[in-house]
Enzyme design. Structure first.
Site, short mmCIF file in Angstrom:
data_model
loop_
_atom_site.label_atom_id
_atom_site.label_comp_id
_atom_site.label_asym_id
_atom_site.label_seq_id
_atom_site.Cartn_x
_atom_site.Cartn_y
_atom_site.Cartn_z
NE ARG A 382 -4.33 -1.33 2.13
CZ ARG A 382 -4.57 -2.35 2.96
NH1 ARG A 382 -3.68 -2.63 3.89
NH2 ARG A 382 -5.67 -3.07 2.85
CG LEU A 386 -2.99 2.17 -5.65
CD1 LEU A 386 -4.10 1.65 -4.76
CD2 LEU A 386 -3.56 2.67 -6.96
CB VAL A 504 -8.04 -0.83 -6.19
CG1 VAL A 504 -8.98 -0.96 -7.37
CG2 VAL A 504 -7.02 0.28 -6.47
CD GLU A 505 -2.80 -1.75 -3.46
OE1 GLU A 505 -2.35 -1.04 -2.55
OE2 GLU A 505 -2.10 -2.13 -4.41
N GLY A 506 -8.36 -1.62 -0.77
CA GLY A 506 -9.06 -1.11 0.41
C GLY A 506 -9.76 0.18 0.08
#
Length: 830
Positions: A382, A386, A504-506
């Site tokens: 994370r 991103l 995305v990714e949470g």
């Protein structure tokens, strides 16, 4: 000892009002410094002597001192009953196995300092602020620059794919093996290099960055490197590094997005006719990036072993396995269309898919450990992909908007001179400085081995949110140039695609309201997690140690918050002098207040805190901007406290404390403290009168916006690391070329302006104005030609794309060819 008794006796000789005042000062000093319990006990004796307390009060006080200082006694008479009461009241949150795995994933890094209430800035300033190695910089300047030149964003959005030349080049140069060790054929780059590469790719083409991000973030390679067997590594990693295998990772389901624990995809262990163990898998996944072109699927599923063939029980939990995409029963579905952004993304299903047991990542030993694998990998991932993608867009916006504001004219003035334009420009430039600071600070921690789950969640959430604001501001400044799509448009595709990064990714809403503070309040707190574990394990000794230390922690932070508040942080020291010093003091003030209020929230809501998402979101905002501000302080120091950077630095820091102030006000207004909510409302009034931060001033914003419009070293440094086409026929290249011409012609423009102000020249069209100025000797012929060239470039730079009705209805190769695309002729008519 005699000296101590003499000192205590001295208190008995003081006037009453002096004794009271001295006692208050002593309490504040002890509280501010976090003095040990023994010193508090002696201070109590001094106060009793000064107040001439009766003998019975000394006896009672002595009994209390012994009770609190003799640990075995304290455990039996105080800690054990308190434990039982808290357990009955369900006061502290119970933690499920999946929650505990998520909380324990990764490590605590500098966020622990911020949670402490007394951050060690010397330690923070000693944290690495990394630079690229010679090899990494060469890759950025060579292959990354080259692949950017092979890809055109508009071309990709029209064709919905890259040219084969670009695909071949990415495979040849190892773009799919950035993180894979060299012994397996990868590049083995640092997290800092990884993020720099993604940022540069993102500044050229969003789908290009996404295509490189996925194989190098959470997926088969990452999981294999850390958890795979030697056999799995030796087979898959060289193939992944060379791009022979194209990976995807299948986690999300229709009813299990952020709640991965709710997944229904399942696997069952069984023994085959050959006596070997196998898995029978069924799954239904969606939103799986690269699945449509994948050759191997990293799959997350719940594993069951009904006959206990593995000897670990019947329900083993979440497990990760590698499934070749051509395995019988595997379905790679139709493509999703995520807002028209053409990266490969589709659902996948598996129907009674049979694979050997060693398909589990880590072999049989990896069975049931998938959730831990995912959480530990996300704790790193994370913080890289991103955030880097967002930063690439932010730097591009800073550079292009700065140029556009200097080029575009309205009412006879460059629009960058309008205060209404300066305001969003300052946000773009300030956010970009803030984000680059946090990018390098974060990857520096990752490169030294930290796996800070809370910090990387902060990075993912805040980078994507700030980038969304930046793109919105950029669209506002460029106006029609931003909404008219075509090869000249720099921002439209980024504007369209940003909600994908937010999701995305949470999903960002849950990251802010559940993860950053909900997880951080337990994981990063010096005592809370240990207290919860002690309660769950009925460990009185561990509870006693942590509970009473926690009480002292709250007391210290309460006093620190009070004293730092009334002195506006001046009581705190700063490890540096100069313009940054006041921000270190403010950060100490913020940390103390935040830590105290965090404990108030834990104490007020207990186990129900996880459901108070609005309050938790405000705490998350404070922790986020404490971290972003701390990273900015580290950057300013690491880069030598450059005088020319001060405006960007000050704007970023002022904004960080402004956001902290807004969040504090929200907490004071909304927090519910049994019997004391009114006191926090009053504190909120004081907070508004004595704010930690206010929005950056107009004058400071003017300086940031002005610097963005001036060609030169500062602008280059603020936007370093993005792809800037050299050809003036490219969108970004056109703005760069025009700004350079306008800069070169600046002396001539100044002469024309002065002449018009003196009425020596009339207000006229640029061409006629130049001719008259040359004829009157106001400027030279050469200067006149330069102004004409600059004005011609200016006129071209502000144009937007247009299409005939037929072209618009059917994007054809000729349309692209007319717009100046290299590979346009190879595209098929749609």
């Amino acid at each position: 000892m005699e000296e101590l008794l003499s000192l205590l006796g001295f208190f008995g000789e003081l006037p009453l009002w002096v004794s009271i005042g001295s006692s208050i000062i002593l309490v504040l000093v002890l509280g501010y410094t976090g003095a040990p319990l023994l010193l508090w006990a002696l201070a109590g004796y001094a106060a009793l002597i000064g107040l001439a307390a009766p003998e019975w009060l000394f006896i009672v006080y002595t009994a209390l001192v012994l009770l609190f200082n003799i640990k075995p006694l304290r455990r039996v008479l105080l800690s054990s009953p308190i434990m039982k009461l808290l357990d009955v009241l369900n006061f502290l949150p119970t933690i499920s196995e999946t929650e505990q795995t998520a909380i324990e994933a990764g490590t605590v890094w500098v966020e622990g300092e911020l949670f402490s209430g007394k951050p060690d800035f010397k330690r923070i300033l000693n944290e690495p602020y990394p630079e690229l190695t010679t090899e990494e910089q060469a890759f950025l300047d060579g292959p990354v620059e080259k692949v950017c030149s092979l890809v055109n964003d508009w071309d990709v959005f029209v064709k919905k794919d890259f040219e084969e030349e670009a695909w071949d080049y990415m495979r040849k140069e190892g773009f799919f093996g950035l993180i894979i060790p060299k012994k397996y054929g990868g590049l083995e780059f640092s997290a800092t290099a990884h993020s720099a590469i993604v940022a540069k790719l993102a500044s050229r083409c969003g789908p290009l960055a996404t295509t490189i991000m996925v194989p190098n973030s959470l997926g088969p390679a990452e999981l294999l490197m850390h958890y795979g067997t030697d056999k799995q590594k030796e087979y898959y990693l060289p193939r992944l590094a060379a791009g022979v295998e194209m990976p995807c990772f299948a986690l999300t389901e229709p009813n299990a997005g952020s709640d991965a624990g709710g997944m229904t995809s399942n696997g069952e262990v069984f023994k085959g006719e050959d006596g070997e163990l196998y898995l029978k898998l069924n799954w239904n996944k969606r939103y799986i990036t690269l699945a449509a072109i994948s050759t191997v699927i990293g799959l997350a599923f719940k594993l069951h072993d009904p006959e206990n063939l593995l000897g670990k029980g019947k329900d083993l939990g979440i497990t990760c396995a590698l499934i070749p995409s051509d395995t019988k029963g595997v379905v790679l579905g139709k493509r999703h269309d995520p807002l028209g952004v053409p990266f490969y993304n589709c659902p996948t299903q598996g129907h009674d898919v049979i694979v050997p047991i060693d398909a589990i990542i880590g072999g049989e030993g990896g069975a049931g450990n998938g959730w831990r694998m995912l959480m530990e990998s996300l704790a790193v991932g994370r913080g890289i992909s991103l955030p880097a993608q967002g930063l690439g867009g932010a730097k591009l916006s800073t550079r292009v908007v700065g140029a556009y504001a200097a080029i575009r004219k309205q009412f006879g003035l460059n629009i960058g001179k309008f205060e209404g334009i300066e305001e969003p420009m300052a946000r773009i430039g300030g956010y970009t400085y803030l984000m680059e600071s946090a990018r390098k600070f974060t990857t520096g921690g990752l490169d030294k081995g930290a796996k800070p789950a809370v910090v990387t969640a902060i990075a993912k959430y805040n980078f994507t949110e700030l980038t969304r604001e930046i793109i919105n501001d950029a669209m506002d400044v460029v106006g029609g140039s931003g909404i008219s799509r075509g090869p000249r448009n720099v921002f439209a595709n980024g504007y369209i695609s940003l909600p994908i990064a937010i999701t995305v990714e949470g999903a960002n809403i849950l990251t802010r309201t559940l993860m950053i503070f909900g997880q951080g309040a337990i994981r990063c707190h010096p005592y809370a997690f240990n207290e919860i574990n002690a309660l769950m394990e009925k460990d009185v000794k561990a509870f006693d140690e942590n509970f009473w230390a926690h009480i002292g922690h709250v007391s210290r932070n309460k006093v620190r918050s009070f004293l730092l508040g009334i002195t506006r942080g001046r009581l705190a020291g700063s490890p540096v002098s100069g313009v940054a010093a006041k921000y270190y003091r403010k950060m100490a003030w913020t940390s103390a207040t935040f830590a105290f209020l965090a404990d108030i929230a834990l104490g007020s809501y207990g186990g129900g805190l996880k459901m108070k998402e609005k309050i938790a979101g405000r705490y998350a905002d404070i922790l986020s901007f404490m971290y972003l501000g701390t990273a900015t302080l580290r950057r300013f120091e690491a880069e030598g406290r450059r005088k020319e950077d001060e405006d960007f630095f000050r704007w970023s820091m002022d904004y960080a404390f402004y956001r902290i102030q807004v969040a504090f006000e929200g907490i004071f207004s909304e927090i519910k403290v049994p019997g004391l909510s009114w006191a926090f409302r009053l504190t909120g009034v004081w907070s508004r009168l004595n704010p930690i931060g206010t929005y950056p001033s107009d004058a400071l914003g003017h300086k940031v916006a002005k610097a963005m419009q001036e060609s030169g070293e500062l602008r280059d440094r603020m936007t370093d690391g993005i792809y800037i086409p050299k050809e003036p026929t490219e969108a970004v290249g056109r703005y760069e070329h025009t700004l350079q011409l306008i800069t070169e012609a600046a002396p001539a423009y100044k002469k024309l302006y002065i002449a018009m102000k003196k009425k020596e020249l009339p207000k006229d069209s640029p061409e006629q104005l130049v001719e008259k100025a040359v004829s009157k000797g106001i400027i030279t012929k050469e200067e006149g030609e330069l102004v004409k060239t600059a004005e011609s470039a200016r006129e071209d730079a502000i144009q937007v794309d247009d299409f005939t009705l037929e072209e618009y209805a059917h994007i054809t190769p000729s349309v692209l060819a007319n717009k100046g695309f290299k590979a346009a002729g190879e595209l098929e008519t749609q």
